[in-house]
Enzyme design. Sequence first.
Site, PDB file in Angstrom:
ATOM      1  N   ALA A 249       0.815  -1.209   0.000  1.00 16.28           N
ATOM      2  CA  ALA A 249       0.000   0.000   0.000  1.00 16.28           C
ATOM      3  C   ALA A 249       0.855   1.268   0.000  1.00 16.28           C
ATOM      4  O   ALA A 249       2.085   1.223   0.075  1.00 16.28           O
ATOM      5  CB  ALA A 249      -0.946  -0.017   1.199  1.00 16.28           C
ATOM      6  N   HIS A 250       0.151   2.402  -0.047  1.00 11.95           N
ATOM      7  CA  HIS A 250       0.840   3.697  -0.195  1.00 11.95           C
ATOM      8  C   HIS A 250       1.741   4.016   0.995  1.00 11.95           C
ATOM      9  O   HIS A 250       1.456   3.693   2.129  1.00 11.95           O
ATOM     10  CB  HIS A 250      -0.154   4.841  -0.442  1.00 11.95           C
ATOM     11  CG  HIS A 250      -1.234   4.971   0.588  1.00 11.95           C
ATOM     12  ND1 HIS A 250      -2.297   5.820   0.437  1.00 11.95           N
ATOM     13  CD2 HIS A 250      -1.444   4.354   1.780  1.00 11.95           C
ATOM     14  CE1 HIS A 250      -3.088   5.746   1.480  1.00 11.95           C
ATOM     15  NE2 HIS A 250      -2.588   4.855   2.300  1.00 11.95           N
ATOM     16  N   ASN A 251       2.863   4.645   0.655  1.00 10.41           N
ATOM     17  CA  ASN A 251       3.832   5.154   1.626  1.00 10.41           C
ATOM     18  C   ASN A 251       4.607   4.067   2.360  1.00 10.41           C
ATOM     19  O   ASN A 251       5.303   4.355   3.341  1.00 10.41           O
ATOM     20  CB  ASN A 251       3.173   6.092   2.653  1.00 10.41           C
ATOM     21  CG  ASN A 251       2.542   7.293   2.003  1.00 10.41           C
ATOM     22  OD1 ASN A 251       1.313   7.377   1.917  1.00 10.41           O
ATOM     23  ND2 ASN A 251       3.351   8.212   1.509  1.00 10.41           N
TER      24      ASN A 251
END
Length: 356
Positions: A249-251
């Site tokens: 997922a993001h980051n």
Amino acid sequence: MSMHNNLSLQQIVDILGGSLTHHENGTDLTISRVGSLALATSGAISFFNDTKYTSQLQTTDASAVVLKPEHAALTELPVILTDNPYAYFAKLSQLLNAKQEVVKGVHASATIDASAIIPNDCSIGPHVTIEKNVMIGSQVTIGAGCVIEENTVLGNNTVLEANVTIKHGCQIGNYCHLFSGAVIGNDGFGYAEEADQNGIKSWVKIPQVGRTVIKDHVDIGANTTVDRGAIDDTIIEDGVKIDNLVQIAHNCRIGAHTVIAGCVGIAGSAVIGQYCKIGGAAMILGHLMIADDVTISPGSMITRSIKKSGTYTALMPFQPHDEWLKTAANMRHLSQLTNRIKALENVVEQFENTKK
């Protein structure tokens, strides 16, 4: 498609190292392929790394075996000795299975923006789309149907298999290998909840303005997704190997040389250390930090940060279903049982005190 190379045992050792023994029976032996102990046939070489497979070693039809020095006495076959038979076997398989020569040039059906920079030594397959301001390094191979959006950078000697999608602004390093269906830099799952004046709730999409940055020598499996950052970048460091059907997922940040098996899910802003091993179908919650050299067993749900290297497991051994139902019922009543035990301990303590 690959082509088989035929090599003698001595040629193999000259190229990859190791040492020969028992080779008096196979001085002129030619090896053309690799095979498992159980299914190998004449002309194949196998490997042996664990004594629980001794019976297979002693009955194999392989012509030669790669194994550790301490296991040499277990067979009379020609043997290549090495401290790490598994890694040696992987290199040997690469050596015997040379990849087919890639045809350089751009297929007539590819759609390429005039601003894209593509060296002449690259291979661009059918129906590829390359958008504006894309920069591609030398010796890059892009398979059929890939989409590379604007402002993306691909490093030297990187391979994209068919139908890979690289979203806008992402950066892929040198010597990476992205397998079919991988999606790099899609929007992360970011929504803010709000309620209107009538109390009716809805979700507001948060723009995902970061990038996905993949460093050198990274492999990403088929249909794996690595989301772009919401604000900062999602980063996959050098040498990471990711299996099929993984969601990052993001980051997130994945440390160098970590390996991640199939169907793993890593939630947003998790930071994974270097040289970690994450077993298949494990889940790691968001905003956690995992130390270097951590092994997570398959199927584990990691709900807290791990600050010390080691192996961690968060699942129950399987049971017949009826037994599992009883175990689950007992677990639901653990707090009651704990309270009853404490009450009994108090009674025993009072009884002991009356005897003094």
